[in-house]
Design a protein around this motif. Structure first.
Motif, mmCIF file in Angstrom:
data_model
loop_
_atom_site.group_PDB
_atom_site.id
_atom_site.type_symbol
_atom_site.label_atom_id
_atom_site.label_comp_id
_atom_site.label_asym_id
_atom_site.label_seq_id
_atom_site.Cartn_x
_atom_site.Cartn_y
_atom_site.Cartn_z
ATOM 1 N N LEU A 86 0.837 -1.189 0.000
ATOM 2 C CA LEU A 86 0.000 0.000 0.000
ATOM 3 C C LEU A 86 0.876 1.246 0.000
ATOM 4 N N SER A 87 0.375 2.316 -0.594
ATOM 5 C CA SER A 87 1.045 3.606 -0.474
ATOM 6 C C SER A 87 0.880 4.107 0.957
ATOM 7 N N ASN A 88 1.879 4.851 1.421
ATOM 8 C CA ASN A 88 1.862 5.346 2.799
ATOM 9 C C ASN A 88 1.582 6.841 2.865
ATOM 10 N N ALA A 89 0.894 7.243 3.931
ATOM 11 C CA ALA A 89 0.705 8.664 4.249
ATOM 12 C C ALA A 89 1.158 8.891 5.682
ATOM 13 N N PHE A 90 1.776 10.043 5.918
ATOM 14 C CA PHE A 90 2.250 10.371 7.260
ATOM 15 C C PHE A 90 1.644 11.667 7.782
ATOM 16 N N GLU A 91 1.096 12.490 6.871
ATOM 17 C CA GLU A 91 0.525 13.777 7.241
ATOM 18 C C GLU A 91 -0.947 13.832 6.847
ATOM 19 N N ASP A 92 -1.704 14.669 7.564
ATOM 20 C CA ASP A 92 -3.127 14.834 7.248
ATOM 21 C C ASP A 92 -3.321 15.305 5.813
ATOM 22 N N ASP A 289 0.977 -0.220 13.445
ATOM 23 C CA ASP A 289 1.810 0.944 13.139
ATOM 24 C C ASP A 289 1.055 1.982 12.322
ATOM 25 N N GLY A 290 -0.275 1.859 12.292
ATOM 26 C CA GLY A 290 -1.095 2.838 11.595
ATOM 27 C C GLY A 290 -2.481 2.281 11.341
ATOM 28 N N VAL A 291 -3.190 2.893 10.404
ATOM 29 C CA VAL A 291 -4.508 2.402 9.997
ATOM 30 C C VAL A 291 -4.533 2.314 8.472
ATOM 31 N N VAL A 292 -5.502 1.558 7.941
ATOM 32 C CA VAL A 292 -5.632 1.379 6.495
ATOM 33 C C VAL A 292 -7.004 1.883 6.060
ATOM 34 N N TYR A 293 -7.009 2.667 4.972
ATOM 35 C CA TYR A 293 -8.245 3.145 4.367
ATOM 36 C C TYR A 293 -8.432 2.438 3.025
ATOM 37 N N LYS A 294 -9.612 1.865 2.783
ATOM 38 C CA LYS A 294 -9.922 1.226 1.505
ATOM 39 C C LYS A 294 -11.283 1.726 1.018
ATOM 40 N N LYS A 318 0.152 5.991 8.466
ATOM 41 C CA LYS A 318 1.025 5.466 9.509
ATOM 42 C C LYS A 318 1.148 6.440 10.679
ATOM 43 N N PHE A 319 1.327 5.862 11.877
ATOM 44 C CA PHE A 319 1.530 6.658 13.076
ATOM 45 C C PHE A 319 2.922 7.274 13.066
ATOM 46 N N PRO A 320 3.155 8.306 13.903
ATOM 47 C CA PRO A 320 4.513 8.860 14.014
ATOM 48 C C PRO A 320 5.495 7.753 14.375
ATOM 49 N N ALA A 321 6.695 7.869 13.853
ATOM 50 C CA ALA A 321 7.702 6.820 14.052
ATOM 51 C C ALA A 321 7.916 6.531 15.522
#
Length: 675
Positions: A86-92, A289-294, A318-321
């Motif tokens: 999956l592609s990752n996002a770290f910011e809103d 380590d985060g959540v997934v949106y589908k 993904k959550f902050p490291a």
């Protein structure tokens, strides 16, 4: 090609080589040497280069495939449908951009999403034929995985057959194998008991367990499976409208699905779900380590399609490291309230888990040795929620020649007392319990406790004040307190101060066993203190007795004996004891010395039960008087009970004594017996 492009091309090649190396270590060896945040940073940098310069994209780039090649130790299984990442996002803002692209691609104003936690485990594919589990494989490189069917069969949460009358002729279920936090702790405890290496985290433990060549080893490690989707299928009952309905169908087939799965609509509800799960993260039974949106609609998923590496209809937020790489600048030693010496790493400041971290625990000397930590090393630091940051591992390939080996100090860094490590403990401890500044509050609270010197009213808040204001430094200073010093403290009126002083004065007359217990000697509880008082009869004899002499006393083993010897070997501890005596603390010397000849004890072999409130003494005082003459005090009445001592409101113990014909005494009768 100009010089600038050549440099960018070379940098891209270097990034690919480094990322592939880390892929191999993470996916194949289960031994990562870089934090997740650092890996993501490199991958995103390569993605940006290839986006800006499409001519530099190569077929073997890690942006074009997933993970690493399967281990040669396992046979291989080709996935019917590729298991893409999956592609990752770290910011809103990245989530907002994803939602905007989805809406534009579908020509709609808002989209319904299926949302779920992003497990931190090992992705697998389970293939069922005619309802029976046939093969299972790891993700591998996304196209070909490792055949781990026999190991997967040992996981009890994976059904071996589907509980339906007309099972599908083909169903490929995809999900994550992981180890629950509680099971991970139990596994590491077993590893320690066997003297074997501990696992760094639940993800490594799960991956290592699943890749065992011997399924018997996998079976001994409790793994868990959670389904998150399907691959290829030939199933007339499969829902074809929404992903959330597919997940509900899988639960009917007895596949575990995360309870936290939900359905939301639009960007704001995506963020609300993310924030909710992030707040609950530490209380979940597994690591995420985060959540997934589908995109929830399967029809819309097909419309959106895929890019080369990932689906356009899904995103991992993904959550902050929680792991980061930094440098270990030095190691300090902190002294805890009970005297435990703990090495603490001083770090070059690094942002991890939402905060800037400058210190991390190293636990003890054995842990430093096991992880081979040197001062000056480059290290991976982990922080999880409110848990104290810790050093996970050393990046050995970055170790320089000028790093220094650390050794624990032989003396307490706070008070200078000798530091000792007993065979049954992993930590070193300061032996200056009565005078060490780091242990003052704990030592004084214990000294004043009900079963020790019994100074009524001297609780946590008051002890904190007198210690913080340097009014009391050792237990002996309690007996030097004046009315004005106490009355001027916060929330302490003159009457309250007078009551405290009376309680302190009353405590001066005690027993030898209580006084020994009050000293707070490591491994010396109430029962041991009574044994010491009874067999030695004198504090001076106890101070002079060495470890060998103490081991002659019943129930005093080598560890306890050494703790006592170490405590009295400190001159400052003996000095505080002399100050206590000079302040008037006293007891009857030679109390209980007759226990050296137990047959001469008048109450030897007699069992007492106390019930109800006695008129002039507490039940604790009555218990001490009985035990001083060799009697035993029990909490329950039985046929073996010799006497039941009854006060007011005695309760059922009195009734039982009458029914069994046991002798009943009131306080007067007890005192006569004691005479």
């Amino acid at each position: 090609m100009n010089e600038k492009i050549e440099k960018i091309k070379q940098h891209a090649q270097d990034l690919r080589a480094e990322i592939e190396l880390h892929n191999y270590r993470y996916y194949s060896l289960d031994n990562p040497t870089i934090a997740d945040a650092e890996y993501d940073k490199r991958l995103r940098e390569l993605q940006q280069i290839e986006q800006d310069y499409p001519q530099l994209i190569t077929a073997d780039s890690p942006t074009q495939r997933v993970g690493a090649a399967p281990l040669k130790a396992f046979s291989q299984i080709v996935h019917r449908i590729p298991m893409l990442s999956l592609s990752n996002a770290f910011e809103d803002a990245e989530v907002a951009a994803f939602d905007r692209r989805v809406c534009e691609g579908l020509s709609v104003d808002s989209v319904e999403y299926a949302v779920e936690p992003k497990f931190d485990g090992l992705a697998v594919s389970l293939c069922y034929e005619d309802g029976v589990f046939k093969t299972g494989a790891t993700r591998g490189d996304g196209y070909t995985g490792e055949d781990i069917t026999l190991n997967l069969r040992t996981i009890k949460s994976i059904p071996l057959s589907l509980p339906v009358e007309n099972p599908p002729s083909l169903l490929e279920v995809r999900g994550e194998v992981l180890m629950l936090k509680a099971d991970f702790l139990n596994l590491n405890q077993r590893q320690l008991a066997k003297g074997e290496k501990e696992f760094a985290n639940p993800r490594n433990a799960a991956a290592g367990s699943l890749r065992q060549l011997d399924p018997g080893i996998t079976a001994t490690r409790r793994l868990t499976f959670f389904a998150y989707g399907v691959g290829e299928y030939q199933d007339s009952h499969m829902p074809l409208d929404k992903h959330s309905h597919v997940m509900a169908y899988l639960t009917l087939l007895h596949f575990p699905v995360a309870k936290e799965c939900n359905v939301v609509r639009g960007f704001q509800e995506l963020l609300a779900y993310y924030q909710t799960i992030e707040m609950r993260r530490e209380s979940l039974p597994y690591d995420i380590d985060g959540v997934v949106y589908k995109v929830n609609s399967l029809k819309q998923q097909v419309q959106l399609g895929f890019v080369s590496r990932a689906p356009r209809f899904a995103l991992a937020h993904k959550f902050p490291a929680q792991e980061a790489v930094t440098q270990l600048l030095g190691i300090d030693v902190q002294v805890g309230r009970t005297g435990a010496l703990t090495p603490v790493a001083r770090l070059k400041p690094v942002f991890v888990g939402g905060v800037t971290v400058t210190n991390a625990t190293l636990h003890n000397a054995d842990e430093i040795k096991r992880k081979d930590v040197h001062i000056g090393d480059t290290v991976i630091v982990r922080r999880a929620g409110d848990v104290i940051p810790e050093i996970v591992s050393v990046v050995l390939e970055k170790r320089s020649a000028d790093t220094q080996i650390f050794t624990m100090p032989e003396h307490c860094p706070v008070c200078g007392a000798k530091a000792v490590q007993h065979a049954d403990e992993a930590v070193s401890r300061c032996t200056g319990g009565l005078f060490c500044a780091a242990q003052r509050k704990q030592a004084i609270l214990h000294f004043a406790s009900r079963r020790a010197m019994d100074i009524e009213g001297l609780g946590d808040k008051l002890v904190e004040q007198v210690v913080d204001q340097a009014i009391v430094r050792t237990p002996a200073d309690l007996y030097k307190l004046g009315l004005s010093a106490l009355a001027n403290l916060e929330r302490m009126a003159e009457k309250s101060a007078s009551n405290i002083l009376r309680a302190i004065e009353k405590s001066k007359h005690t027993t030898l066993s209580r006084f020994i217990y009050a000293l707070g000697i490591r491994n010396v509880g109430e029962a041991t203190a009574k044994e010491l008082a009874a067999h030695l009869g004198s504090l001076d004899r106890l101070i002079e007795a060495g470890s060998e002499r103490l081991q002659c006393i019943p129930d005093i083993g080598p560890v306890v004996a050494q703790s006592i010897a170490d405590f009295f070997a400190e001159a400052h501890n003996r000095e505080v004891i002399e100050q206590l005596r000079a302040c008037g603390v006293r007891w009857d010397e030679h109390e209980g010395i007759s226990t050296l000849v137990v047959g001469m004890q008048p109450l030897h072999g007699k069992t007492f039960v106390l019930t109800g409130a006695l008129p002039t003494m507490s039940r604790e005082e009555a218990k001490e008087k009985i035990e001083a003459l060799g009697g035993k005090v029990s909490n329950s009445v039985s046929k073996k009970t010799d006497y039941v001592v009854v006060g007011t409101d005695p309760g059922s113990k009195y009734d039982k004594a009458l029914s069994l014909g046991i002798s009943v005494l009131d306080e007067t009768g007890l005192l006569e017996l004691l005479k």
